[in-house]
Scaffold this motif. Structure first.
Motif, short mmCIF file in Angstrom:
data_model
loop_
_atom_site.label_atom_id
_atom_site.label_comp_id
_atom_site.label_asym_id
_atom_site.label_seq_id
_atom_site.Cartn_x
_atom_site.Cartn_y
_atom_site.Cartn_z
N UNK A 244 0.75 -1.03 -0.06
CA UNK A 244 -0.06 -0.03 -0.08
C UNK A 244 0.86 1.28 0.14
N UNK A 245 2.05 1.28 0.73
CA UNK A 245 2.60 2.53 0.99
C UNK A 245 3.06 3.41 0.10
N UNK A 246 3.91 2.67 -0.98
CA UNK A 246 4.60 3.66 -1.88
C UNK A 246 3.46 3.89 -2.97
N UNK A 248 0.27 4.40 -2.65
CA UNK A 248 -0.64 5.26 -2.10
C UNK A 248 -0.08 6.64 -2.18
N UNK A 249 1.16 6.94 -1.91
CA UNK A 249 1.96 8.13 -1.92
C UNK A 249 2.01 8.49 -3.31
N UNK A 250 2.25 7.73 -4.18
CA UNK A 250 2.34 8.14 -5.50
C UNK A 250 1.41 8.44 -6.54
N UNK B 223 5.14 4.82 7.77
CA UNK B 223 4.06 5.92 8.08
C UNK B 223 2.73 5.22 8.19
N UNK B 224 2.65 4.02 7.75
CA UNK B 224 1.25 3.23 7.45
C UNK B 224 0.42 3.11 8.87
N UNK B 243 5.29 13.42 5.00
CA UNK B 243 4.49 13.54 3.98
C UNK B 243 3.80 14.72 3.43
N UNK B 247 4.91 15.80 -0.14
CA UNK B 247 4.00 15.13 -1.07
C UNK B 247 2.61 15.98 -1.21
N UNK B 251 1.69 17.93 -4.52
CA UNK B 251 0.76 17.60 -5.27
C UNK B 251 -0.46 18.85 -5.61
#
Lengths: 310, 305
Positions: A244-246, A248-250, B223-224, B243, B247, B251
């Motif tokens: 999930x982690x990467x 979701x961030x991308x 971070x999850x 984050x 990010x 965005x």
């Protein structure tokens, strides 16, 4: 010990053995208790996938819904989309599976120890970068306005593409940035396997006139096969388990058509729009497929190569 | 050499040697390319963090800092969230690593002992969780049932059992601690617990260091769990704050219209290089301390079972 074991009742013998090693059970207890609470209790909780779960009624009190939510998922447009995206990313990653092996073979061939140490350290380093920083790094480098890649394009008078906002490039960016970050680290295990090769094998091969390439081909590579097969089984078993982690961030609005995968969809349905049962159903579907894939691949691997996980 | 010249060397052997030479050249050429591809982006972040942001944006920074400035770092100092996140992350990492070692290593030792009654079934209890789990929502509901949602504890305790690490440690114990040590200790009247603490642990520095590093890096970088189980910003770890800076702000850069959004973006742009350095360097510094154990048998154990 001096009593003939066959005359003692097996239950008594078991009890005696347990009693003698009670210290070991004490060592095991904390981990086992945590697993029961936080891994096995949630496994019971998957029944909400078959219920109309409402927090007020609790898991047992909520009415049964049968396969309603599975049906809902199979008939939604997100079904084929999320599965397709998940598969594209994981199959693409699978193609890069040999890279750490090649890296390990290379490192094993380096004769200058100082260079070897330096090379290893540099290839391991990116592994310590967090996923958040990694994606931040990608956004910085690939920003078409002021990123490194954007500037490079401008140097040649060309317009830079918006790499991070492109649905078509999503899987490539994901997979190759993973290779950049983890290939060195993943090679460690193969380097360790190569370090167990008996040096006299190389000497014998050299005396017989084997070239370096032949020594790699006929000594090193066969040596790595059992390790590689085991890791490959695990990878194939996780084919629908893209993390999930990467991803979701991308994700962003521009690339969502190829970046929505099962795990991000489960998160959005479950925790952002609070459809607990629906989310649990999608999640369970995914877990079950992975589980059977693993068993299947393991069985095939045992037939074909003789190595397997269990 | 002269002797070799005198005897007619078989042509094939000469070929072999020149092919080895060629391979050497190709090997180091590829290695050099790999090094550049790995090092340059990281080097760029370092020099960009010391450069004037507009110079970075205009593509003037390539090999060394342009318009040297510490503004990025100064801006970091003024950003209170980062330091709260920093403190939280240090606490989560320290406490989480301690709990992780205290839980996983003893379990691994117990499972490594052949005379443990029920060893097969107990191993299965652990290994099964690697391949099957309740999933996001059932786990989330469980955490709420235990009243751990939005607490310090959820960040360090519930997910501290890592079966992969247990397997690595178990294999280490099986292969590196001689079995007759236990026989001898037993004769001296030493119990399991004392034996584990006084004999096994002191012999296990390699595996303790490697697992400690893995667990610590995992906590520092994740971070999850924070995203799922924390609501209160005062509990946020560094990665969630990062984050937002790295990010979320980037965005929204195209869509941000209000003045507040523009200011946030400008600040984020100023800090984004320095914040990467400040958040990543500490955990990288741990690595050299355990490096010497890496190419040894510790890792190989994982896949041999």
């Amino acid at each position: 010990m001096n009593i003939n074991p066959s005359t003692v009742h097996p239950m008594r013998r078991a009890f005696r053995q347990i009693h003698r090693n009670r210290g070991l059970y004490a060592l095991l207890l904390p981990a086992a208790a945590l697993l029961l609470c936080f891994a096995y209790k949630p496994m019971y909780g998957v029944v909400i996938a078959f219920k109309d779960f409402s927090p007020a009624l609790g898991i047992t009190g909520s009415p049964w819904a049968g396969f309603k939510y599975f049906d809902k998922f199979f008939h939604s447009y997100q079904f084929s989309r999320t599965i397709k995206n998940t598969l594209i990313i994981s199959v693409y990653s699978l193609v890069t599976f040999p890279i750490p092996i090649v890296l390990a073979l290379m490192i094993n061939q380096m004769r200058t120890n100082r260079f070897k140490r330096f090379f290893q350290t540099v290839t391991y380093m990116p592994h310590f970068i967090s996923t958040v920083v990694m994606v931040g790094l990608l956004l910085i480098l690939f920003s078409p306005g002021n990123g490194l890649v954007g500037n490079l394009y401008r140097l040649f008078g060309a317009e830079a593409p918006n790499v991070m906002g492109s649905a078509g490039l999503f899987s490539s960016v994901y997979v190759w940035s993973d290779v950049w970050q983890h290939a060195g680290w993943d090679s460690i295990i193969y380097i360790a396997a190569l370090s167990t090769v008996d040096p006299s094998l190389y000497e014998a091969a050299t005396v017989d006139g084997a070239s370096r390439w032949q020594r790699i081909r006929y000594i090193d590579i066969p040596m790595l096969m059992p390790t590689a097969v085991t890791l490959l089984i695990l990878r194939v078993g996780g084919l629908l388990g893209v993390g999930f982690e990467k991803v979701y961030l991308m994700q962003n609005n521009l690339n969502i058509s190829s970046s929505e995968i099962i795990s991000t969809y489960v998160y959005k349905i479950g925790l952002l729009s609070n459809q607990y049962s629906f989310s649990a159903a999608i999640n369970l579907f995914n877990t079950v497929i992975n589980f059977f894939l693993l068993i299947l691949v393991n069985r095939i691997a045992r037939k074909v190569s003789g190595s397997s996980l269990w | 050499m002269e002797v070799m010249e005198a005897t007619p060397a078989p042509a094939r052997q000469v070929n072999v040697r020149s092919s080895d030479k060629a391979m050497e050249v190709v090997l180091y050429a590829i290695a050099a390319v790999i090094l550049i591809v790995l090092i340059y982006p990281l080097y760029f972040i370092v020099i960009a963090s010391f450069s004037d942001p507009s110079g970075v944006a205009n593509g003037q920074v390539w090999f060394y800092p342009q318009g040297f400035t510490l503004d990025g770092y100064r801006e970091l100092l003024r950003h209170p969230n980062i330091w709260v996140g920093y403190r939280n992350t240090i606490l989560y990492t320290a406490v989480g690593t301690a709990i992780g070692l205290a839980v996983n290593v003893p379990a691994a030792y117990a499972l490594s002992r052949k005379d443990l009654f029920g060893r097969k079934a107990l191993s299965l209890l652990f290994i099964f969780t690697m391949f099957f789990n309740g999933g996001l929502i059932p786990t989330f509901l469980t955490i709420r049932d235990f009243h751990m949602y939005n607490t310090f504890l959820v960040m360090v305790l519930p997910f501290s059992v890592i079966v992969y690490d247990i397997i690595v440690a178990r294999t280490f114990f099986q292969t590196s601690i001689p079995g007759d040590l236990w026989e001898a200790a037993q004769i001296d009247g030493c119990g399991n617990l004392r034996y584990f603490a006084r004999v096994v642990l002191p012999l296990s520095k390699a595996v303790l260091s490697v697992l400690g590093l893995w667990i610590a890096v995992g906590y520092w970088n994740s971070y999850f769990n924070a995203l799922i189980y924390l609501k209160n910003p005062d509990l946020y770890p560094l990665q969630l704050i990062l984050r937002n800076i790295l990010i979320t702000n980037q965005m929204q850069s195209g869509m941000g219209s209000g003045e507040a959004a523009q200011i946030a973006l400008r600040l984020a742009n100023m800090m984004r290089y320095s914040v990467i350095i400040v958040s990543t360097v500490p955990i990288m510094c741990l690595y050299p301390f355990v490096q010497k154990y890496f190419n040894q048998g510790v890792m190989i154990g994982a896949v041999k079972e």
